[in-house]
Design a protein around this motif. Structure first.
Motif, PDB file in Angstrom:
ATOM      1  N   MET A 208       8.077  10.043   7.663  1.00 33.58           N
ATOM      2  CA  MET A 208       8.030  10.908   6.487  1.00 33.58           C
ATOM      3  C   MET A 208       6.949  11.983   6.574  1.00 33.58           C
ATOM      4  N   VAL A 209       6.354  12.153   7.735  1.00 34.23           N
ATOM      5  CA  VAL A 209       5.347  13.203   7.924  1.00 34.23           C
ATOM      6  C   VAL A 209       5.824  14.154   9.009  1.00 34.23           C
ATOM      7  N   PRO A 210       5.295  15.374   9.028  1.00 32.45           N
ATOM      8  CA  PRO A 210       5.729  16.328  10.045  1.00 32.45           C
ATOM      9  C   PRO A 210       5.543  15.778  11.462  1.00 32.45           C
ATOM     10  N   PRO A 211       6.492  16.057  12.345  1.00 33.45           N
ATOM     11  CA  PRO A 211       6.430  15.540  13.712  1.00 33.45           C
ATOM     12  C   PRO A 211       5.127  15.848  14.448  1.00 33.45           C
ATOM     13  N   VAL A 212       4.520  16.986  14.175  1.00 36.56           N
ATOM     14  CA  VAL A 212       3.321  17.391  14.902  1.00 36.56           C
ATOM     15  C   VAL A 212       2.148  16.437  14.681  1.00 36.56           C
ATOM     16  N   ILE A 213       2.132  15.689  13.575  1.00 31.81           N
ATOM     17  CA  ILE A 213       1.032  14.751  13.307  1.00 31.81           C
ATOM     18  C   ILE A 213       1.489  13.300  13.262  1.00 31.81           C
ATOM     19  N   ARG A 214       2.745  13.060  13.498  1.00 36.98           N
ATOM     20  CA  ARG A 214       3.340  11.736  13.320  1.00 36.98           C
ATOM     21  C   ARG A 214       2.607  10.626  14.076  1.00 36.98           C
ATOM     22  N   ASN A 215       2.126  10.918  15.271  1.00 41.82           N
ATOM     23  CA  ASN A 215       1.484   9.882  16.081  1.00 41.82           C
ATOM     24  C   ASN A 215      -0.013   9.748  15.825  1.00 41.82           C
ATOM     25  N   THR A 216      -0.561  10.579  14.956  1.00 38.98           N
ATOM     26  CA  THR A 216      -2.008  10.529  14.725  1.00 38.98           C
ATOM     27  C   THR A 216      -2.382  10.118  13.300  1.00 38.98           C
ATOM     28  N   VAL A 217      -1.401   9.967  12.436  1.00 42.39           N
ATOM     29  CA  VAL A 217      -1.711   9.624  11.047  1.00 42.39           C
ATOM     30  C   VAL A 217      -2.153   8.171  10.916  1.00 42.39           C
ATOM     31  N   ARG A 218      -2.883   7.915   9.843  1.00 39.19           N
ATOM     32  CA  ARG A 218      -3.284   6.554   9.502  1.00 39.19           C
ATOM     33  C   ARG A 218      -2.399   6.091   8.351  1.00 39.19           C
ATOM     34  N   LEU A 219      -1.762   4.939   8.522  1.00 33.87           N
ATOM     35  CA  LEU A 219      -0.895   4.371   7.490  1.00 33.87           C
ATOM     36  C   LEU A 219      -1.596   3.181   6.852  1.00 33.87           C
ATOM     37  N   VAL A 220      -1.570   3.131   5.532  1.00 30.27           N
ATOM     38  CA  VAL A 220      -2.132   1.996   4.812  1.00 30.27           C
ATOM     39  C   VAL A 220      -1.079   1.507   3.830  1.00 30.27           C
ATOM     40  N   LYS A 221      -0.633   0.265   4.042  1.00 29.02           N
ATOM     41  CA  LYS A 221       0.309  -0.337   3.097  1.00 29.02           C
ATOM     42  C   LYS A 221      -0.491  -0.746   1.867  1.00 29.02           C
ATOM     43  N   LEU A 222      -0.054  -0.296   0.717  1.00 25.65           N
ATOM     44  CA  LEU A 222      -0.780  -0.537  -0.524  1.00 25.65           C
ATOM     45  C   LEU A 222      -0.319  -1.825  -1.193  1.00 25.65           C
ATOM     46  N   ASN A 223      -1.205  -2.404  -1.958  1.00 27.44           N
ATOM     47  CA  ASN A 223      -0.846  -3.581  -2.743  1.00 27.44           C
ATOM     48  C   ASN A 223      -1.589  -3.537  -4.069  1.00 27.44           C
ATOM     49  N   LYS A 224      -1.124  -4.332  -4.994  1.00 25.32           N
ATOM     50  CA  LYS A 224      -1.788  -4.503  -6.282  1.00 25.32           C
ATOM     51  C   LYS A 224      -2.157  -5.972  -6.406  1.00 25.32           C
ATOM     52  N   PHE A 225      -3.187  -6.250  -7.195  1.00 25.85           N
ATOM     53  CA  PHE A 225      -3.613  -7.615  -7.444  1.00 25.85           C
ATOM     54  C   PHE A 225      -3.385  -7.954  -8.910  1.00 25.85           C
ATOM     55  N   THR A 226      -2.882  -9.160  -9.153  1.00 26.28           N
ATOM     56  CA  THR A 226      -2.787  -9.671 -10.513  1.00 26.28           C
ATOM     57  C   THR A 226      -4.061 -10.470 -10.795  1.00 26.28           C
ATOM     58  N   PRO A 227      -4.372 -10.703 -12.070  1.00 29.08           N
ATOM     59  CA  PRO A 227      -5.533 -11.541 -12.378  1.00 29.08           C
ATOM     60  C   PRO A 227      -5.459 -12.913 -11.702  1.00 29.08           C
ATOM     61  N   ASP A 228      -4.282 -13.525 -11.681  1.00 33.05           N
ATOM     62  CA  ASP A 228      -4.132 -14.836 -11.043  1.00 33.05           C
ATOM     63  C   ASP A 228      -4.408 -14.766  -9.538  1.00 33.05           C
ATOM     64  N   MET A 229      -3.955 -13.714  -8.888  1.00 33.17           N
ATOM     65  CA  MET A 229      -4.212 -13.560  -7.459  1.00 33.17           C
ATOM     66  C   MET A 229      -5.714 -13.449  -7.187  1.00 33.17           C
ATOM     67  N   ILE A 230      -6.430 -12.730  -8.030  1.00 36.25           N
ATOM     68  CA  ILE A 230      -7.870 -12.561  -7.857  1.00 36.25           C
ATOM     69  C   ILE A 230      -8.581 -13.891  -8.020  1.00 36.25           C
ATOM     70  N   ARG A 231      -8.195 -14.646  -9.034  1.00 41.35           N
ATOM     71  CA  ARG A 231      -8.806 -15.963  -9.242  1.00 41.35           C
ATOM     72  C   ARG A 231      -8.525 -16.893  -8.060  1.00 41.35           C
ATOM     73  N   GLN A 232      -7.301 -16.868  -7.581  1.00 39.65           N
ATOM     74  CA  GLN A 232      -6.916 -17.714  -6.448  1.00 39.65           C
ATOM     75  C   GLN A 232      -7.709 -17.341  -5.193  1.00 39.65           C
ATOM     76  N   LEU A 233      -7.889 -16.071  -4.939  1.00 37.33           N
ATOM     77  CA  LEU A 233      -8.668 -15.639  -3.780  1.00 37.33           C
ATOM     78  C   LEU A 233     -10.118 -16.105  -3.881  1.00 37.33           C
ATOM     79  N   HIS A 234     -10.695 -16.004  -5.066  1.00 40.73           N
ATOM     80  CA  HIS A 234     -12.053 -16.498  -5.263  1.00 40.73           C
ATOM     81  C   HIS A 234     -12.139 -17.989  -4.921  1.00 40.73           C
ATOM     82  N   THR A 235     -11.211 -18.750  -5.454  1.00 43.34           N
ATOM     83  CA  THR A 235     -11.192 -20.198  -5.215  1.00 43.34           C
ATOM     84  C   THR A 235     -11.029 -20.510  -3.729  1.00 43.34           C
ATOM     85  N   GLN A 236     -10.126 -19.796  -3.059  1.00 47.30           N
ATOM     86  CA  GLN A 236      -9.899 -20.022  -1.633  1.00 47.30           C
ATOM     87  C   GLN A 236     -11.157 -19.763  -0.800  1.00 47.30           C
TER      88      GLN A 236
END
Length: 96
Positions: free
Chosen positions: A61-89
Motif C-alpha cells: 500500500m506504499v509507493p514502490p520506490v520506498i516499499r522495501n525500506t518502510v517500517r511496518l508496525v501492527k497496531l493493537n488496543k488494550f482492554t482494561p482486563d488485558m492490562i490487569r492480566q499482563l500485570h498479573t503475568q
C-alpha cells in the motif's frame, strides 16, 4: 481487520525531501492523500495508517520506490482486563 502504521523516513536535505514528495505524487493521489508528514516540523518522515490482512499486504500500500525500506508496525488496543492480566503475568499488582 488489522491496522498498521507505515513509517518512511528520508534525508532532511531539501532535494531528498522533494524527491520523496515527488515519488508520492507520481505514485498517485491516493498515496499522497493518506500520508501524514513531519517535514514542516523538521521530522523527515511520512506515516500512513492502513487496514491490511498481513505485513505483506500493508507493504503493497506504499509507493514502490520506498516499499522495501518502510517500517511496518501492527497496531493493537488494550482492554482494561488485558492490562490487569499482563500485570498479573509479570508479577505486578494490577491497577485498580
Amino acid at each position: 481487520m488489522p491496522r498498521y502504521v507505515i513509517e518512511s523516513d528520508h534525508d532532511p536535505a531539501p532535494d531528498a525531501c522533494l524527491r520523496m514528495l515527488g515519488a508520492f505524487l507520481q505514485a498517485g493521489a491516493h498515496f499522497l492523500t493518506n500520508a501524514e508528514w513531519g517535514c514542516m516540523a523538521g521530522v523527515h518522515k511520512a506515516w500512513i495508517v492502513v487496514e491490511a490482512e498481513s505485513d505483506a499486504e500493508a507493504r503493497l500500500m506504499v509507493p514502490p520506490v520506498i516499499r522495501n525500506t518502510v517500517r511496518l508496525v501492527k497496531l493493537n488496543k488494550f482492554t482494561p482486563d488485558m492490562i490487569r492480566q499482563l500485570h498479573t503475568q509479570h508479577g505486578l499488582k494490577p491497577p485498580s
